[in-house]
Structure formats: C-alpha cells, structure tokens
Scaffold this active site. Structure first.
Site, PDB file in Angstrom:
ATOM      1  N   THR A 137       4.302   1.823   2.170  1.00 45.58           N
ATOM      2  CA  THR A 137       5.575   1.978   1.461  1.00 45.58           C
ATOM      3  C   THR A 137       6.380   3.115   2.074  1.00 45.58           C
ATOM      4  O   THR A 137       7.564   2.962   2.396  1.00 45.58           O
ATOM      5  CB  THR A 137       5.327   2.251  -0.044  1.00 45.58           C
ATOM      6  OG1 THR A 137       4.691   1.102  -0.612  1.00 45.58           O
ATOM      7  CG2 THR A 137       6.615   2.520  -0.793  1.00 45.58           C
TER       8      THR A 137
ATOM      9  N   GLY B  86       0.835  -1.196   0.000  1.00 50.36           N
ATOM     10  CA  GLY B  86       0.000   0.000   0.000  1.00 50.36           C
ATOM     11  C   GLY B  86       0.869   1.246   0.000  1.00 50.36           C
ATOM     12  O   GLY B  86       2.068   1.196   0.273  1.00 50.36           O
ATOM     13  N   CYS B  87       0.226   2.380  -0.315  1.00 50.50           N
ATOM     14  CA  CYS B  87       0.998   3.620  -0.472  1.00 50.50           C
ATOM     15  C   CYS B  87       1.521   4.114   0.871  1.00 50.50           C
ATOM     16  O   CYS B  87       2.726   4.386   1.010  1.00 50.50           O
ATOM     17  CB  CYS B  87       0.151   4.674  -1.172  1.00 50.50           C
ATOM     18  SG  CYS B  87      -1.556   4.799  -0.588  1.00 50.50           S
ATOM     19  N   TYR B  88       0.671   4.231   1.879  1.00 49.47           N
ATOM     20  CA  TYR B  88       1.165   4.655   3.203  1.00 49.47           C
ATOM     21  C   TYR B  88       2.214   3.676   3.751  1.00 49.47           C
ATOM     22  O   TYR B  88       3.255   4.104   4.253  1.00 49.47           O
ATOM     23  CB  TYR B  88       0.011   4.731   4.212  1.00 49.47           C
ATOM     24  CG  TYR B  88      -0.869   5.955   4.153  1.00 49.47           C
ATOM     25  CD1 TYR B  88      -0.342   7.235   4.336  1.00 49.47           C
ATOM     26  CD2 TYR B  88      -2.241   5.826   3.977  1.00 49.47           C
ATOM     27  CE1 TYR B  88      -1.171   8.354   4.335  1.00 49.47           C
ATOM     28  CE2 TYR B  88      -3.073   6.939   3.968  1.00 49.47           C
ATOM     29  CZ  TYR B  88      -2.543   8.202   4.152  1.00 49.47           C
ATOM     30  OH  TYR B  88      -3.358   9.299   4.154  1.00 49.47           O
TER      31      TYR B  88
END
Ligand SMILES: NC(=O)c1ccc[n+]([C@@H]2O[C@H](COP(=O)([O-])OP(=O)(O)OC[C@H]3O[C@@H](n4cnc5c(N)ncnc54)[C@H](OP(=O)(O)O)[C@@H]3O)[C@@H](O)[C@H]2O)c1
Length: 349
Positions: free
Chosen positions: A156, A152-154
């Site tokens: 990462t 996921g972006c957060y």
C-alpha cells in the site's frame, strides 16, 4: 439513516481485527454482529481487547462459515494466509460481500502464490473475480466486486508512492528500488521470536531482503499499471515502534525533472482523494502524523542532477495498510460515503 448492515469480523482477536472493531464502532451504517477467535471462543471480546471495554458487548465464537453467513451481510476476513480461501467461497455463495485482509486473493497467478507462500492455493477459481483493493486505483472495480483482496501494508505504501509516476511515464525502466520500514504490529499479535520485545527494541535492521512476500505484490501491481514487467528491489526493515510504515521508493527519471514538476504529478493524481495528502514543498511524511488513521502522506524529492528521485509515503500499517483500507473498500462496495467511519486525524504525540 437507513438500516445498518450486519458485519462479521473473522479473526477478530488479532491486531487488524481489533482495529476493525475500533473503527467500525463509530461507523454510521454498520453493526458488528459477530466476531471470531478459535482460542478465545466463548469469552467477551473486551477480555481480549480491553481498550474496547464498554463499547463492545459480544463474545467471540469459532469461525464457522455457516454461522457467519447466517448472522452477517458483510465479512472481513482478518485471518492468516491459507485460512481465508477455506471460507470465502461459502460466504460469497450465501450472498455476503467479503474483504479479505490476508494475502490469499492478492496474487493473480496461483503459481506465484505457491512460490512465495510455499503452499498450493486452495481455491484458485476465486482469484478471477477478486479485485485488488488499492482503492485509489481500483475504485470502479471495487464498487462492483463481491470479493476484495485488501492490499498488504508495505505494498500500500510503496504503490501509493510509485504508481502516479509509472502511470505518467516518468520512471526509467528497471530503476525502481523500494526501501521501507515497518512497526512491529505488522507481524500480527501472535508472538514470535522475531517480534519478541528484546529482539525488536533498541534495534533496527533489514529482514527478508529480496525474499519478502510483498515483493511479487508490488511487482504485480506496478506491471498492471505500466503494461509490462517492472523489476522491484525491495528491502524491508523492522523499527522499534508499534505502528507505522514509511516507504521510500527510489527511481531514475526518463528526462531531467525538478521537485515542482514531480510534485505536480502527485497533486494531479491525489488532489481530490480524501485519504492521500500531498505534503507542501519541503515537508516530508512521518508515521506519527498518520497514526491510527486511514491517511497516507506523500512527498517526492529530486536529487541534484535532476535524474534521480525518491517518493516517500507514510501510512499506519493497521490503518491504510489494513483495517482502514478494508473499511474504505467496504464503503465503496456498499455504496456508503467513502469516508464513513474514517474521517478523523491521528493521535499525536
Ligand atoms: N498486522 C498488520 O499490520 C497487517 C497489515 C495488512 C495485512 N495483514 C494481514 O491480515 C491478516 C490478519 O493479521 P493480524 O496482524 O491481525 O494477525 P493476528 O494478530 O495474528 O490475528 C490473526 C487472527 O486470526 C485468527 N486465526 C488464526 N488462525 C486461525 C485459524 N486457523 N482459523 C480461524 N482463525 C484463525 C486468530 O484467532 P485466535 O488465535 O484467537 O484463534 C486471530 O484472531 C493476516 O493475513 C496479515 O498478513 C496484517
């Protein structure tokens, strides 16, 4: 140059699908052979993504796994969670390699999936073979994997900051706090009340405090790194910009430390990494500097007293936080140069 592999983008009308297209157009070893959308099937891709006009000539088709398997060697699944696990097995069985951008294969424990995603996992057996694709920390496993769960972006951003300090034993137990801010494209292209322009512009606030679905993912990978449970307090915020994530991860140090000592932890860990830039002393990450790229900028700062620190990481949520990292993982899985198609700076301002 060898023969190009055929790639499918499943869920190509969304934001990460569009970003995959943008990056793959210039990739020397792939050709996008197929793109799916349920709502736009039969229409040219460039009608939905006008920025691709003149670069992409194909039309969307519906997401039929048999058609994908016939036309592609590799598939990116850019679908909502709960949809990827319906397709992955068929594609793998047909011999394709798969990177899934959704959350369907990120959590090792199907019970955690049920709890956080409020749904029963449809193919829990596949979780055993799936590799969590934070490339810098799982390169060898990614190289052998046929199914990669793209982080996921957060997570990462948070993990690129935190993991070097967990690995090196710097972090005092129980002290991790993740404070992170995201641009609105993180919510995807499908409009919702929360992502509606008047709700998000000239506004800045936290949401899903203590209940965001990326919490167990950050905790899972932190625990895998340390070998024991790491409690994570995570506060996400939405900021009025389209792209970008800035994560500030606070922790207490086991022993008194200074900026130079902690920065050297990052330099040791990332000195040879092509996509992680440890900033010079006194410079701090800014989402502007990584916009449109697969880069992550990181820096650490120790507060007065030498026992409290913050490590900061900036990424583009659609780049290193999604499509960029997915392509980085494909490069590793396929034995292409890891930077292929991704080796460029951002667009500023
Ligand atoms: N946005 C980010 O920054 C980000 C970062 C990391 C990970 N992710 C994850 O990546 C995935 C895609 O995100 P996104 O932001 O690109 O979402 P999005 O903009 O909402 O796009 C979703 C795509 O999935 C398709 N789709 C929706 N329901 C479907 C179904 N039942 N069957 C087949 N296709 C379906 C949509 O096609 P049509 O609606 O045209 O039919 C569209 O192409 C999500 O799981 C998201 O959590 C997103």
């Amino acid at each position: 140059m060898g023969k190009k592999i055929r790639v499918a983008i499943v869920g190509a009308s969304g934001y990460t699908g569009g970003e995959l297209f943008r990056l793959l157009i210039r990739h020397p070893s792939v050709r996008v052979a197929l793109a799916t959308s349920e709502r736009e099937a039969g229409k040219p891709v460039a009608d939905s993504h006008p920025f691709l006009r003149g670069f992409v000539a194909i039309e969307f088709i519906k997401a039929d796994p048999a058609a994908v398997a016939r036309s592609a060697d590799f598939a990116f699944l850019a679908l909502p969670h709960g949809e990827s696990f319906k397709m992955a097995r068929l594609l793998l069985k047909a011999g394709l390699k798969v990177v899934d951008l959704s959350a369907d294969f990120r959590l090792r424990d199907p019970r955690a999936y049920r709890r956080w995603y409020d749904a029963t996992h449809g193919d829990p057996d596949l979780l055993h073979g799936a590799v969590y694709g934070l490339t810098e920390f799982r390169r060898k496993e990614v190289a052998r994997a046929r199914l990669v769960a793209n982080p996921g972006c957060y997570p990462t951003a948070a993990l690129l900051g935190l993991l070097p300090f967990l690995e090196s034993g710097v972090v005092a137990p129980g002290s991790v706090i993740v404070d992170a801010k995201s641009g609105v494209s993180g919510a995807g292209r499908t409009p919702s009340a929360a992502s509606h322009y008047p709700e998000t512009t000239e506004a800045f606030g936290p949401y899903k405090v203590g209940s965001h679905r990326h919490t167990p993912e950050i905790a899972q990978e932190a625990a895998a790194s340390l070998g024991r449970r790491v409690p994570v307090r995570f506060v996400p915020h939405l900021v009025p910009m389209s792209r970008g994530i800035l994560a500030a991860v606070y922790f207490r140090t086991r022993r008194t430390a200074d900026d130079e000592a902690l920065r050297s932890v990052l330099v040791r860990r990332y000195g040879h990494e092509p996509f992680v830039r440890v900033l010079p002393p006194g410079r701090f990450p800014n989402t502007r500097d990584v916009r449109g790229t697969n880069l992550a900028d990181v820096q650490v700062k120790v507060f007065e007293g030498g026992r409290d620190a913050v490590v900061m990481a900036a990424i583009d949520n659609l780049g290193k936080g999604a499509a960029g990292q997915a392509i980085q993982n494909m490069n590793v899985m396929m034995g292409f140069p890891e930077t292929a198609g991704l080796d460029f700076p951002g667009a500023v301002p």
